[in-house]
Design an enzyme around this catalytic site. Structure first.
Site, PDB file in Angstrom:
ATOM      1  N   GLN A   1      49.536  43.679 130.748  1.00 49.75           N
ATOM      2  CA  GLN A   1      50.939  43.501 131.154  1.00 49.75           C
ATOM      3  C   GLN A   1      51.842  43.556 129.915  1.00 49.75           C
ATOM      4  OE1 GLN A   1      51.176  40.504 134.294  1.00 49.75           O
ATOM      5  NE2 GLN A   1      53.149  39.938 133.425  1.00 49.75           N
TER       6      GLN A   1
ATOM      7  N   TYR B   1      58.319  26.962 128.680  1.00 51.47           N
ATOM      8  CA  TYR B   1      57.156  27.551 127.993  1.00 51.47           C
ATOM      9  C   TYR B   1      56.356  26.450 127.279  1.00 51.47           C
ATOM     10  CZ  TYR B   1      54.855  29.799 123.993  1.00 51.47           C
ATOM     11  OH  TYR B   1      53.974  30.176 123.023  1.00 51.47           O
TER      12      TYR B   1
ATOM     13  N   ASN C   1      45.130  41.895 130.999  1.00 47.87           N
ATOM     14  CA  ASN C   1      45.711  42.630 132.145  1.00 47.87           C
ATOM     15  C   ASN C   1      46.637  43.749 131.691  1.00 47.87           C
ATOM     16  OD1 ASN C   1      48.023  41.341 131.326  1.00 47.87           O
ATOM     17  ND2 ASN C   1      48.233  40.042 133.147  1.00 47.87           N
TER      18      ASN C   1
ATOM     19  N   SER D   1      51.383  25.986 121.208  1.00 43.35           N
ATOM     20  CA  SER D   1      52.650  26.385 120.580  1.00 43.35           C
ATOM     21  C   SER D   1      53.380  25.202 119.968  1.00 43.35           C
ATOM     22  CB  SER D   1      53.552  27.000 121.641  1.00 43.35           C
ATOM     23  OG  SER D   1      54.859  27.130 121.147  1.00 43.35           O
TER      24      SER D   1
ATOM     25  N   GLY E   1      66.621  26.576 124.964  1.00 42.44           N
ATOM     26  CA  GLY E   1      65.225  26.221 124.658  1.00 42.44           C
ATOM     27  C   GLY E   1      64.881  26.283 123.188  1.00 42.44           C
TER      28      GLY E   1
ATOM     29  N   GLY F   1      50.044  43.512 126.648  1.00 44.90           N
ATOM     30  CA  GLY F   1      49.143  44.020 125.606  1.00 44.90           C
ATOM     31  C   GLY F   1      49.016  45.538 125.680  1.00 44.90           C
TER      32      GLY F   1
ATOM     33  N   LYS G   1      52.461  24.882 127.947  1.00 46.92           N
ATOM     34  CA  LYS G   1      51.395  24.741 126.941  1.00 46.92           C
ATOM     35  C   LYS G   1      50.874  23.294 126.925  1.00 46.92           C
ATOM     36  CE  LYS G   1      51.364  28.850 124.840  1.00 46.92           C
ATOM     37  NZ  LYS G   1      50.177  29.720 124.801  1.00 46.92           N
TER      38      LYS G   1
END
Ligand code: UDP
Length: 339
Positions: A36, A144, A34, A120, A285, A38, A148
């Site tokens: 966004q 996050y 998309n 991840s 995190g 990249g 995953k």
């Protein structure tokens, strides 16, 4: 024989290197992205490009209709920032699994039998100093990591119910770039340690914020396993071949950790410039240690990292940043010699 592969997220940092690796061995590649995060310019011209979002099942269907037969799909298109996920956990917990669910569904409808997923190390959020193998308890350190984990569970059920074979590759810290300088790391905003430390050393930005020096590690800063992006590409290719016979989960790193301070020292030595830094609060995190045990992927697939030192990783990243001070936004400049 060349294969047909769809790379979802193929315009991103790891995705663009993977696309190039597939093309280099003669495969036919379609990129779905998309844009966004990249970059269109990061997609090699020999790959076919489809701009689309995984939220849109119609575009996804159209992309999968491009070929009668797919040899496999690679999924590298998740939201991927630990810090951001702790500021907006619900976004991560809905977008990443929702997108993956639509992709898996579309793969099943179009007869795709193999999918390699970029998972991840953040699944193992509370790990200690020992290298983490595939039997380690899953305790996501952030929203996050949780997203995953949810996708890994979806893939478990996709195999059990529908027979879709998958590989979940738990990356530790992807870094470095194409040694030939064709592709590199260009996030906006950049949040990753190595590119930020390089830019701070080159006086392209203000001092690096060092997120916490009171962790239970030898120098108080977080320890990470930095793995060269080209070695992640070879892990993807080997995993895709391996899942011909069934699903796998691999931890992918070098098995050697470096602290944030060690990374700063390495960047200073390789650039020949001190990295200006200032102490900042911990980033929510972030676990103290994330170091992989890569024994299983090495034994199962024969994976061997080509670049085994932080010096090589930093040197390649530096060369790309010197040649592309504006990332993919403008034409490359002449590369300066790297120490
Ligand atoms: N880090 C830091 N300052 C920064 C960016 C990162 O101190 O500006 C630390 C971060 O807390 C972590 C390590 O560097 O311990 C690697 O972070 P990065 O964002 O590069 O990768 P992640 O581990 O989140 O995948």
């Amino acid at each position: 024989m060349p294969g047909n592969y769809l790379v979802v997220g193929g315009a991103g940092f790891i995705g663009s290197h993977l696309v190039s690796g597939l093309l280099d061995r003669g495969d036919h590649v379609w990129v779905f992205d998309n844009l966004q995060t990249g970059h269109r310019a990061a997609v090699p011209t020999a790959a076919r490009f489809i701009q689309g979002d995984l939220a849109d099942p119609l575009v996804l269907d159209a992309a999968l209709k491009c070929q009668q037969h797919w040899d496999g799909v690679f999924h590298l298109a998740d939201l991927s920032l630990v810090g951001e996920s702790m500021a907006a956990p619900m976004r991560y917990l809905t977008v990443n699994p929702g997108n993956a669910g639509r992709l898996i569904d579309a793969c099943l409808r179009h007869g795709v039998s193999r999918l390699v997923f970029s998972s991840s190390a953040n699944l193992f959020g509370t790990a200690g100093p020992a290298p983490i193998d595939e039997h380690a308890p899953i305790r996501p350190g952030s929203a996050y990591g949780e997203s995953k984990h949810t996708i890994e569970r979806m893939l478990h059920w996709a195999e059990r119910v529908h027979g879709l074979h998958s590989a979940c590759l738990r990356f530790f810290n992807a870094a470095g770039c194409d040694p030939e300088g064709r592709f590199g790391e260009a996030h906006s905003p950049e949040t990753h340690l190595i590119p930020l430390a390089i830019d701070a050393a080159l006086h392209r930005r203000s001092a690096l914020s060092l997120f916490g020096a009171d962790y239970p590690t030898p120098d108080g800063t977080c320890v990470r396993d930095y793995v060269h992006v080209c070695d992640l590409v070879s892990a993807h290719l080997l995993a895709m071949a391996r899942i011909e016979t069934g699903s796998v989960r691999y931890n992918v790193g070098l098995g050697r950790g470096y602290s944030v301070r060690e990374v700063i020292d390495t960047v200073s030595r390789i650039t020949g410039q001190a990295v200006p830094w200032r102490l900042a609060p911990r980033r929510d995190g972030d676990p103290a240690y994330l170091v992989a045990s890569p024994t299983l992927i090495m034994r199962d697939t024969g994976w061997r990292p080509r670049f085994s030192t932080l010096d090589e990783i930093v040197s390649h990243a530096l060369a790309w940043r010197l040649a592309h001070p504006h990332g993919y936004d403008r034409q490359p400049q002449h590369s300066l010699p790297v120490a």
